[in-house]
Design a protein around this motif. Sequence first.
Motif, PDB file in Angstrom:
ATOM      1  N   PRO A   1     -31.560  33.161 -15.357  1.00 44.15           N
ATOM      2  CA  PRO A   1     -30.257  33.721 -13.870  1.00 44.15           C
ATOM      3  C   PRO A   1     -30.952  33.210 -12.520  1.00 44.15           C
ATOM      4  O   PRO A   1     -32.201  32.261 -12.669  1.00 44.15           O
ATOM      5  CB  PRO A   1     -31.538  35.221 -14.339  1.00 44.15           C
ATOM      6  CG  PRO A   1     -31.917  35.250 -15.393  1.00 44.15           C
ATOM      7  CD  PRO A   1     -32.228  34.073 -15.787  1.00 44.15           C
ATOM      8  N   GLN A   2     -30.216  32.837 -11.622  1.00 41.76           N
ATOM      9  CA  GLN A   2     -30.360  32.629 -10.422  1.00 41.76           C
ATOM     10  C   GLN A   2     -30.833  33.775  -9.615  1.00 41.76           C
ATOM     11  O   GLN A   2     -29.959  34.399  -8.688  1.00 41.76           O
ATOM     12  CB  GLN A   2     -28.903  31.950  -9.818  1.00 41.76           C
ATOM     13  CG  GLN A   2     -28.040  30.989 -10.482  1.00 41.76           C
ATOM     14  CD  GLN A   2     -29.555  29.780 -11.334  1.00 41.76           C
ATOM     15  OE1 GLN A   2     -29.963  29.145 -10.224  1.00 41.76           O
ATOM     16  NE2 GLN A   2     -29.410  29.188 -12.234  1.00 41.76           N
ATOM     17  N   LEU A   3     -31.502  33.733  -9.685  1.00 41.66           N
ATOM     18  CA  LEU A   3     -32.590  35.668  -8.795  1.00 41.66           C
ATOM     19  C   LEU A   3     -32.561  34.573  -7.847  1.00 41.66           C
ATOM     20  O   LEU A   3     -32.848  33.881  -6.644  1.00 41.66           O
ATOM     21  CB  LEU A   3     -34.039  35.528  -8.828  1.00 41.66           C
ATOM     22  CG  LEU A   3     -34.170  35.820 -10.848  1.00 41.66           C
ATOM     23  CD1 LEU A   3     -35.603  35.016 -11.484  1.00 41.66           C
ATOM     24  CD2 LEU A   3     -33.680  36.739 -11.561  1.00 41.66           C
ATOM     25  N   ARG A   4     -31.927  36.075  -6.528  1.00 44.10           N
ATOM     26  CA  ARG A   4     -32.231  36.324  -4.990  1.00 44.10           C
ATOM     27  C   ARG A   4     -32.705  38.231  -5.146  1.00 44.10           C
ATOM     28  O   ARG A   4     -32.831  38.290  -5.935  1.00 44.10           O
ATOM     29  CB  ARG A   4     -30.875  36.089  -4.842  1.00 44.10           C
ATOM     30  CG  ARG A   4     -30.348  35.194  -4.226  1.00 44.10           C
ATOM     31  CD  ARG A   4     -29.024  35.065  -4.212  1.00 44.10           C
ATOM     32  NE  ARG A   4     -28.537  35.323  -2.970  1.00 44.10           N
ATOM     33  CZ  ARG A   4     -27.459  36.575  -3.037  1.00 44.10           C
ATOM     34  NH1 ARG A   4     -26.287  35.946  -3.763  1.00 44.10           N
ATOM     35  NH2 ARG A   4     -26.971  37.226  -1.046  1.00 44.10           N
ATOM     36  N   THR A   5     -33.823  38.057  -3.786  1.00 45.47           N
ATOM     37  CA  THR A   5     -34.149  39.703  -3.540  1.00 45.47           C
ATOM     38  C   THR A   5     -32.833  40.072  -3.208  1.00 45.47           C
ATOM     39  O   THR A   5     -32.297  40.414  -2.240  1.00 45.47           O
ATOM     40  CB  THR A   5     -34.804  39.662  -2.621  1.00 45.47           C
ATOM     41  OG1 THR A   5     -36.025  38.748  -2.882  1.00 45.47           O
ATOM     42  CG2 THR A   5     -35.381  41.070  -1.978  1.00 45.47           C
ATOM     43  N   LEU A   6     -31.998  41.670  -3.556  1.00 48.79           N
ATOM     44  CA  LEU A   6     -30.981  42.305  -3.509  1.00 48.79           C
ATOM     45  C   LEU A   6     -31.683  43.892  -4.053  1.00 48.79           C
ATOM     46  O   LEU A   6     -32.545  43.735  -4.572  1.00 48.79           O
ATOM     47  CB  LEU A   6     -30.340  42.468  -4.850  1.00 48.79           C
ATOM     48  CG  LEU A   6     -29.780  40.835  -5.266  1.00 48.79           C
ATOM     49  CD1 LEU A   6     -29.116  40.710  -6.798  1.00 48.79           C
ATOM     50  CD2 LEU A   6     -28.666  40.106  -4.374  1.00 48.79           C
TER      51      LEU A   6
END
Length: 315
Positions: free
Chosen positions: A173-178
């Motif tokens: 997964p291409q993780l970001r803070t959401l």
Amino acid sequence: MPIPIPHNEADRVSALHAMAVLDSPPETDFDDIVQIASEICGAPISLVTMVDTDRWWFKAQCGPIGVREAPREIAFCSYAIMGRDLMVIPDTTADGRFAENPIVQGDPHIRFYAGAPLLTSEGAALGTLCVLDYKPHRLNVEQMRALRTLAGEVTDLLELRRQAVTETLDARPQLRTLDLAYITEDRIHHLRAIGDDRKTVITLARTDPAWVRADPARLYQAVDYVSFTALKATPAGGRVAVRVVNSPSPTIELRQPAGSGPPMWCADLSGTRTSDEPVPHAVAEILRAHGATTASTSDIRGSTDVLIALQFPAA
């Protein structure tokens, strides 16, 4: 009359074949959608169709159509995939493109057609979600909006299914803070077109932002599917209550009427049972990759409602 051919036909057919859906057996998620489409539009027949090189193949069908595929040259959907929006034919006998069509002049004597193209993110029309009738028919604005929304759900299901059957779910997964609350609100707003036409109320309660680390595209897919599963399991006239909380961890709570049982994605994620259908298994794998866990309970004494709590690690 020769059928029209999209300008991107080679890319369109390639995208369709890459979905690995042609000639696959019936699946619950697609069958549910045609049932809902038929119910909302008041039409006796509804189909999820794939327009292949030379045939019109049905992934799901509601109502008596008698076959699983037909030649492309008689397919109403051959015209519907030429556009990017709903195509509605109130009376096929009054339309020069279809008046002499063998399924208009002969069995099953189709007089009405409305089809929403199933568009990929690259703009390829794989087929349609369509409704048909044996008599002239019209759709109101709300029905057309719901049919468009359901077609979007079909496209999402096809993409989830592709990920499962082509074993591409293992990609990192291409993780970001959401904000989980924002994502859930966006998906609930999207689904209200379907709920409104079924007289099913979808409510959302949210407080503070619920920050998670997630792959945006994948989490949107999973939250949309989880929310839609709760909606379609709720009888017309019922209510789905959704709440997003941030304590003790970011959590989506879905409350729905009893009797629907735990959805397949939930049983798969909790380890109770591995789904035997690819879409709910794909959703469970996406959620598992994000560290999600789930619990299902009737949490209010005397209540028969089912509460599903989907919990994520905090960012």
